[in-house]
Write a protein that holds these residues in place. Sequence first.
Motif, mmCIF file in Angstrom:
data_model
loop_
_atom_site.group_PDB
_atom_site.id
_atom_site.type_symbol
_atom_site.label_atom_id
_atom_site.label_comp_id
_atom_site.label_asym_id
_atom_site.label_seq_id
_atom_site.Cartn_x
_atom_site.Cartn_y
_atom_site.Cartn_z
ATOM 1 N N ARG A 234 0.869 -1.172 0.000
ATOM 2 C CA ARG A 234 0.000 0.000 0.000
ATOM 3 C C ARG A 234 0.905 1.220 0.000
ATOM 4 N NH1 ARG A 234 -3.023 2.082 5.378
ATOM 5 N NH2 ARG A 234 -3.342 4.245 4.679
ATOM 6 N N LEU A 235 0.791 2.078 -1.007
ATOM 7 C CA LEU A 235 1.701 3.206 -1.142
ATOM 8 C C LEU A 235 1.557 4.177 0.017
ATOM 9 C CD1 LEU A 235 1.492 4.030 -4.957
ATOM 10 C CD2 LEU A 235 3.125 2.562 -3.748
ATOM 11 N N MET A 236 2.700 4.617 0.529
ATOM 12 C CA MET A 236 2.782 5.590 1.619
ATOM 13 C C MET A 236 1.960 5.155 2.832
ATOM 14 S SD MET A 236 3.025 9.389 -0.040
ATOM 15 C CE MET A 236 4.465 9.917 -0.978
ATOM 16 N N ALA A 237 2.048 3.875 3.169
ATOM 17 C CA ALA A 237 1.379 3.372 4.367
ATOM 18 C C ALA A 237 2.068 3.931 5.612
ATOM 19 C CB ALA A 237 1.414 1.847 4.388
ATOM 20 N N PRO A 238 1.327 4.167 6.690
ATOM 21 C CA PRO A 238 1.937 4.697 7.926
ATOM 22 C C PRO A 238 3.039 3.789 8.452
ATOM 23 C CG PRO A 238 -0.460 4.824 8.033
ATOM 24 C CD PRO A 238 -0.127 4.008 6.816
ATOM 25 N N ARG A 239 4.149 4.410 8.854
ATOM 26 C CA ARG A 239 5.286 3.728 9.482
ATOM 27 C C ARG A 239 5.993 2.739 8.564
ATOM 28 N NH1 ARG A 239 1.210 4.013 12.934
ATOM 29 N NH2 ARG A 239 0.597 1.866 12.562
#
Length: 203
Positions: free
Chosen positions: A59-64
């Motif tokens: 998932r692009l630019m997922a948190p952490r």
Amino acid sequence: MPLQNRVQPDGEIIAHPARGGFMGNRGILHDEGGLHPKRRWAHQNWVCCVLSFKGRQRRLMAPRHYTELFFFDEAVAFAAGHRPCAECRSADYRLFRACCDVPGPAAALDRQLHAERAVPRVFQQRRHAEVEARDLPTGSFILDHEGRCGVLFGDAFYPYAPSGYGSAKPRPCGHVTLLTPPSSVAAFRAGYRPQIALKDSVD
């Protein structure tokens, strides 16, 4: 709306709808609001990866999680300071190391490239002025005498835009500003041939 994750050869990271040819990693550069306004790297291990590897899904630019960066082609990735990933591009990595005049482990190569590509503390691209254009190999990115960013290919200069390359111009004469780190240029000179997507060029 496209994410701000498309890396340009001059060091800028922009939002652009065109699909990249390679992916890169410099660590976590984003938060819940998107790309951090100033941070441009979190470590020195800047790799250039293939878009698909062993069926992995992200998932692009997922948190952490690390920020997925994208490049139009491999020559752009090199200009921005990246090198082939040793995992998903192991053959290219080994060839690059064989052509690159930097001994020691990968960490030594990354330290050398970082010194050549980055201005510490201000997160800016280090550029190399007063380089003789005729001495640069194919794949080198430069700023020409008019300030245009582009790649050298044989005797030609192809101006770059985020959507592709413009029509061929004569290779500049005299001194130009080099964007590609000198160690990567040395690898090109020794036989590494970066992928350049000229077939996708635009006028």
